[in-house]
Design a protein around this motif. Structure first.
Motif, PDB file in Angstrom:
ATOM      1  N   MET A 133      38.151  45.357  49.934  1.00  0.00           N
ATOM      2  CA  MET A 133      39.015  45.860  48.179  1.00  0.00           C
ATOM      3  C   MET A 133      39.361  44.534  47.396  1.00  0.00           C
ATOM      4  O   MET A 133      39.885  44.949  45.990  1.00  0.00           O
ATOM      5  N   ALA A 135      37.133  43.423  46.103  1.00  0.00           N
ATOM      6  CA  ALA A 135      35.464  43.479  45.842  1.00  0.00           C
ATOM      7  C   ALA A 135      34.794  41.936  45.967  1.00  0.00           C
ATOM      8  O   ALA A 135      33.827  41.907  45.712  1.00  0.00           O
TER       9      ALA A 135
ATOM     10  N   TYR C  80      31.999  47.300  43.194  1.00  0.00           N
ATOM     11  CA  TYR C  80      32.974  46.617  43.408  1.00  0.00           C
ATOM     12  C   TYR C  80      33.672  46.286  41.847  1.00  0.00           C
ATOM     13  O   TYR C  80      34.520  45.517  42.025  1.00  0.00           O
ATOM     14  N   ARG C  83      36.629  48.138  42.083  1.00  0.00           N
ATOM     15  CA  ARG C  83      37.735  47.296  43.083  1.00  0.00           C
ATOM     16  C   ARG C  83      38.414  46.171  42.094  1.00  0.00           C
ATOM     17  O   ARG C  83      39.443  46.009  42.661  1.00  0.00           O
ATOM     18  N   LYS C  84      37.370  45.614  41.679  1.00  0.00           N
ATOM     19  CA  LYS C  84      38.244  44.616  40.696  1.00  0.00           C
ATOM     20  C   LYS C  84      39.335  44.736  40.105  1.00  0.00           C
ATOM     21  O   LYS C  84      40.545  43.670  40.021  1.00  0.00           O
ATOM     22  N   MET C  86      41.433  48.071  40.962  1.00  0.00           N
ATOM     23  CA  MET C  86      42.706  48.013  41.700  1.00  0.00           C
ATOM     24  C   MET C  86      43.160  47.167  43.225  1.00  0.00           C
ATOM     25  O   MET C  86      41.998  46.041  43.207  1.00  0.00           O
TER      26      MET C  86
END
Ligand SMILES: Nc1ncnc2c1ncn2[C@@H]1O[C@H](COP(=O)(O)OP(=O)(O)OP(=O)(O)O)[C@@H](O)[C@H]1O
Ligand SMILES: [Mg+2]
Lengths: 258, 186, 267
Positions: A133, A135, C80, C83-84, C86
């Protein structure tokens, strides 16, 4: 009857699924190695916990195995008046077989189980999910460095095991039983071939390092994320990698020395 | 644990592993007896080399002076061509030396043993002088016997002794002698 | 609802675990800049919903749009990148156990930015100050209490200044004082940084005090939604039961099972 068939079917399906997941994982792990180049720290860290921490057990076992070989070999050879060949016997058994195989078995027990438990617990405590999460790919950051460290450590450990074992044989044979010092080394040098024996031994330990580390990280990553799941995965790592090492040793020996 | 100490330990570990590999190579194995830098190749043909392998030893008077480099089947001569690499320092082997394949011990490794020949040389020449007398011409100074060198061929060879063949010959000899005896009885 | 103001749009979401439907056609809209609270009995799949939004798992059916991007079909790289932006606060913190508090918060910064150590230090200390744990920066995760670990994880979740944060039960395990602090923190972060917050919670009081909008989940469906007043005044049985914490009502206290009597072998 049908139930038993179903169980067999279920188990084999499971087996093939795990096999498939294992191959996909190792592929991703190998791809992730490129991303380690700018971060050698990650590998160094793992070399410490995989390699350095296995050092003591490997060196001590190597010395004892060498001493036992010296003792046993002497008792057998002296009947034929061939105790001068003690060095050859000790060195050949160590570099061809015992070095790579025993090191791999000890490595599976010491480092492999630790890798599985660590990765399994990271999964159980959601650390891997948390990385995802953020990343951050856990395969690249967690699995790849551990894999590289295992792959590098294994041949180094096996070489140390064999070297220390030869010294252990020397200690018993020459030091305690009175085999001629010069004969021990010169006969050894005359019969141990750099390519046939040393090089093939190193190849064996590279293969074992690859397989044991692969099994260890896969079991950890695939573990059921509970304490029981992790403990089972750890057991499986030791059992499966030991079996794999012994089976592969037979195949490699057949290929190399025939 | 601080990064520095970890790194020092890892450094020691890797150095120790490499040192162990080095010891196995130099002290335990025959790497230190390899001197492949300035060797020269000579060839020899054998009818039967069975058991001889690449990297088998080549010896003279029991001392290892080189190794077998290549074994191929020569389809023109229908025999095996063995290329040996002789170490550079042994550059005075006469070119009429002979090569035989021996076995170390009864069942041991095969190796090639070289025996030195008498040595031939070009520097002596027989010629008829004006008076019709045979004269030995000696080119003073640079008169040296011919030695084996890069690319020379050893002409005199003796094959590997194959145990089965030997026993086979033995048995057939006995059998034929028995036959003869029986013939004479009749 | 206005599409531009919707950050997360979930439509007809279906998801099953071991043949048991967890979600059976869920529709949700999370508004930008708002605090949306998701409530529901234990085991309904609130954590699962957050994981679906972050695509740690994929749904059987349905679509999940985050900031205009379809999460379920996003490429690895795209995922990805998303997600950075989030942040996610896990139920038990999920701190990396081999790093201390400081390094845990610095971790996403070091992974994704090229900031100098100097600047990272400043940022980490600011985040730690925000959660009131500046003094704990050298502790290891094992030395933290559950509540402290959750706050450190919160500091880590906001380290990259994301556009949205998902909180999985942030209030459990907090004493009343830090609970109040957390409630205010979530609110302030949301308003000051212009974040969007999704809060999963059981705590009606705390949740309703910060919620701009509430979704009630039960039995794989959204059973009620609306602002706090809407729900409090609603005559829906679901809403009444949940808002007032009554044991009896449409929400069963028991996990789905065979009738009690038959399980006890009484006929
Ligand atoms: N890995 C899994 N395998 C199988 N079933 C699972 C798994 N994880 C969750 N479940 C099931 O999914 C359902 C939803 O789980 P989830 O963790 O999302 O619940 P929750 O709403 O977050 O509950 P709580 O409020 O107690 O945290 C549970 O009933 C659980 O049984
Ligand atoms: Mg949950």
């Amino acid at each position: 009857m049908l139930n038993q068939l179903q169980i067999i079917g279920h188990k084999s399906l499971n087996f093939f699924q795990r096999l498939g997941r294992g191959h996909i994982l190792i592929f991703d792990v190998l791809k992730g190695i490129a991303s380690l180049l700018p971060r050698p720290r990650l590998v160094v860290q793992q070399l410490y916990s995989v390699g350095v921490l296995s050092l003591i057990i490997i060196v001590v076992s190597g010395f004892f195995v060498g001493m036992v070989m010296g003792l046993q070999g002497y008792n057998t050879l002296v009947d034929f008046g061939a105790e001068e060949s003690l060095g050859v016997m000790v060195a050949l058994s160590l570099v061809r077989e015992l070095g790579p195989v025993v090191t791999a078995l000890l490595f599976a027990g010491r480092a492999g189980s630790a890798l599985t438990a660590e990765i399994g617990l990271m999964k159980a405590t959601e650390q891997l999910s948390a990385m995802e999460m953020m990343a951050v790919d856990p395969i690249r950051r967690v699995l790849s460095p551990r894999f590289v460290a295992g792959f590098i450590s294994m041949p180094l450990l096996a070489a140390m095991f064999s070297a220390v074992g030869v010294l252990g044989g020397f200690f018993v044979g020459v030091g305690l039983l009175g085999v001629d010092d010069g004969a021990y080394w010169s006969q050894m040098q005359a019969s141990v071939d750099i390519y046939d024996d040393i090089y093939n031994g190193v190849i064996k330990s590279l293969v074992f390092g690859f397989v044991v580390t692969w099994i260890a990280i896969f079991e950890g990553y695939d573990a059921i994320p509970t304490s029981e799941g992790v403990s089972r995965a750890t057991t499986r790592t030791v059992v499966h990698s030991s079996l794999a090492v012994l089976g592969l040793d037979f195949i490699l020996t057949a290929l190399m020395f025939n | 644990m601080s990064t520095r100490i970890t790194e020092i330990w890892v450094g020691l570990f890797v150095a120790g592993g490499i040192a162990a590999l080095f010891m196995l190579a130099m002290k335990v194995s025959n790497l230190s007896t390899y001197k492949s830098d300035q060797g020269y190749d000579v060839t020899a043909y054998f009818e039967d080399i069975s058991g001889l392998k690449v990297r088998s030893a080549v010896t003279m008077s029991g001392v290892r002076i080189g190794r077998v480099k290549e074994i191929v089947f020569d389809k023109n001569r229908l025999s095996a061509r063995v290329t040996m690499e002789i170490e550079g320092e042994y550059d005075t082997l006469p070119d009429d030396s002979s090569a035989s394949i021996y076995t170390a011990g009864l069942l041991g490794e095969k190796y090639i043993g070289l025996e030195p020949g008498a040595g031939s040389s070009d520097c002596e020449e027989l010629s008829l002088d004006d008076s019709g007398e045979i004269k030995l011409d000696e080119k003073a100074g640079d008169c040296k016997p011919n030695n084996l060198k890069q690319g020379s061929e050893i002409k005199l060879t003796q094959d590997s002794l194959v145990l089965e063949k030997l026993i086979g010959q033995f048995i057939s000899k006995f059998l034929s002698e028995d036959d003869k005896k029986e013939d004479t009885k009749k | 609802m206005d599409d531009k103001n919707t950050l997360v749009k979930v439509r007809n979401l279906k998801f099953a675990r071991n043949d048991r439907m967890i979600f059976d056609g869920v529709d949700l809209d999370i508004q930008r800049g708002k605090v949306t609270v998701i409530m529901g009995p234990s085991g309904t799949g609130k954590t699962t919903l957050l994981r679906l939004i972050g695509r740690q798992i994929r749904p059987l059916e349905g679509t999940i749009e985050v900031d205009g991007e379809e999460v379920t079909t996003l490429s690895h790289r795209g995922l990805y990148e998303l997600r950075k932006r989030m942040g996610m606060l896990f139920q038990n913190g999920a701190l990396l156990t081999d790093l201390n508090v400081f390094d845990n918060i610095a971790y996403p910064l070091r992974e994704h930015t090229n900031l100098s150590e100097e600047l990272i230090r400043t940022l980490v200390i600011m985040k730690l100050q925000a959660v009131g744990l500046r003094g704990a920066r050298d502790l290891m995760p094992a030395e933290l209490s559950g509540g402290m670990a959750r706050r450190v994880a919160l500091a880590r979740a906001i380290a990259l200044d994301p556009m949205m944060i998902m909180y999985d039960e942030p209030f459990t395990g907090q004493d009343p004082i830090s609970m109040g602090v957390l409630v205010r923190l979530i609110r302030n972060l949301n308003d000051a940084l212009g974040l969007t917050s999704i809060v999963v919670s059981h705590d009606i009081e705390e949740a309703s005090s910060i919620a701009d909008y509430i979704y009630l989940l039960s039995g794989g469906k959204v059973v009620a939604h609306g602002t706090t007043e809407d729900l409090a005044n609603s005559d829906s049985e679901w809403a009444q039961q949940f808002m007032n914490g009554k044991p009896d009502g449409p929400v069963p206290f028991h996990f789905q099972a065979a009738p009690y009597a038959s399980d006890l072998n009484i006929d």
